[in-house]
Design an enzyme around this catalytic site. Structure first.
Site, short mmCIF file in Angstrom:
data_model
loop_
_atom_site.label_atom_id
_atom_site.label_comp_id
_atom_site.label_asym_id
_atom_site.label_seq_id
_atom_site.Cartn_x
_atom_site.Cartn_y
_atom_site.Cartn_z
N SER A 152 146.08 132.61 63.28
CA SER A 152 144.66 132.61 63.31
C SER A 152 143.93 131.44 63.97
O SER A 152 144.73 130.52 64.10
CB SER A 152 143.81 132.61 61.60
OG SER A 152 142.42 132.11 61.93
N TYR A 165 143.68 128.37 53.23
CA TYR A 165 144.05 129.79 54.45
C TYR A 165 144.13 129.05 55.68
O TYR A 165 145.47 129.54 56.46
CB TYR A 165 142.83 130.69 54.29
CG TYR A 165 143.13 131.63 55.66
CD1 TYR A 165 143.74 132.85 54.88
CD2 TYR A 165 142.59 131.68 56.62
CE1 TYR A 165 144.01 133.86 56.04
CE2 TYR A 165 142.54 132.89 57.39
CZ TYR A 165 143.30 133.93 57.32
OH TYR A 165 143.51 134.85 58.19
N LYS A 169 147.84 129.27 58.06
CA LYS A 169 147.94 129.59 59.38
C LYS A 169 148.53 128.67 60.37
O LYS A 169 149.08 129.00 61.43
CB LYS A 169 146.59 130.41 59.75
CG LYS A 169 146.18 131.50 59.03
CD LYS A 169 147.18 132.46 59.01
CE LYS A 169 146.68 133.84 58.49
NZ LYS A 169 147.50 134.92 58.67
#
Length: 261
Positions: A152, A165, A169
């Site tokens: 991401s 999160y 990533k």
């Protein structure tokens, strides 16, 4: 999704795409199939797998599917059986796309509960590492292969609302570089896709309300959200022979959002 693809760079190749019954994963699976690949899709729920297989077959694509929760060892064993089935059916495996991800919590990284942290890293990082390990014997039989992790843009610029999160990533960026060095001698290229904000259910919190949309679009020079077909196009390139001299790299597909220098 784009139905006018002219490239046929993946004819005769077999690709496995995890979490591929909706959103980015489905966009990737469709594009690989449109370029001629045999595609193996997977997801956690059988009804989603069945619906996606039917949808892709209706477009004339060669696809099979299986239920698989990548964070569960027993389901990864099912994927191992699918590796074997893909080899028997299609003559081998050439491409692995690790796309599965989860984000059960919102907030700053150090506010994340330990249980949520463990789940995020189990799905987003550990599963990618294990899936890559498990596919290597099949790549070795073909004297090469392609591994593509889906990270991401948040891996470069963490969002305070997606703290844990984002860190997971970032870990995939490091996994990409480390695995690429290890596997180069085996003619296996390892690369990564870093999507920006893509119009999917996963990004609904950022794209649904007018206030959130306006704030998000302000950070995107191209002034639109990405689409699953945008992501599929980038992955198809990385999966093709056109990218044979690229390894250990991350392609940011984010409409110009701030990322790496």
């Amino acid at each position: 999704m784009n139905n006018s693809v002219q490239c046929r760079r993946l004819v005769g190749k077999t690709a496995i795409v995890t979490a591929s019954t909706d959103g980015i994963g489905l966009g990737i699976a469709q594009r690989l199939g449109q370029e001629g690949a045999n595609v193996v899709i997977s997801s956690r729920k059988q009804k989603n797998v069945d619906a996606a297989v039917e949808k892709l077959k209706a477009k004339g694509l060669k696809v099979v599917g299986i239920t698989c929760h990548v964070a569960k060892a027993e389901d990864r064993q099912k994927l191992q059986k699918l590796y074997e089935h893909a080899e028997a059916t299609f003559g081998g495996i050439d491409i692995l796309i690790s796309n599965a991800a989860t984000n059960p919590t919102m907030g700053a990284v150090l506010d994340c509960e330990e249980s949520a942290w463990d789940k995020i890293f189990e799905v987003n990082v550990k599963a990618s590492y294990l899936l890559a390990k498990e596919v290597l014997p099949y790549f070795n039989k073909k004297n090469g292969g392609k591994i593509i992790f889906v990270s991401s843009v948040g891996g470069y610029h963490p969002s305070e609302l997606l703290g844990a999160y984002s860190v997971s990533k970032t870990a995939l960026l490091g996994l990409t570089k480390a695995a690429a060095i290890q596997l180069a001698k085996d003619n296996i290229q390892v690369n990564c896709l870093a999507p920006g904000i893509v119009q999917t259910k996963f990004a609904d919190a950022l794209t649904s309300s007018e206030v959130a949309r306006s704030e998000a679009l302000f950070r995107i020079p191209l002034n639109r959200f990405g689409t699953p077909s945008d992501m599929g196009a980038a992955v198809a390139f990385l999966a093709s022979d056109d990218a044979n001299y690229i390894t250990g790299e991350t392609i940011v597909v984010a409409g110009g959002m701030a990322s790496k220098l």
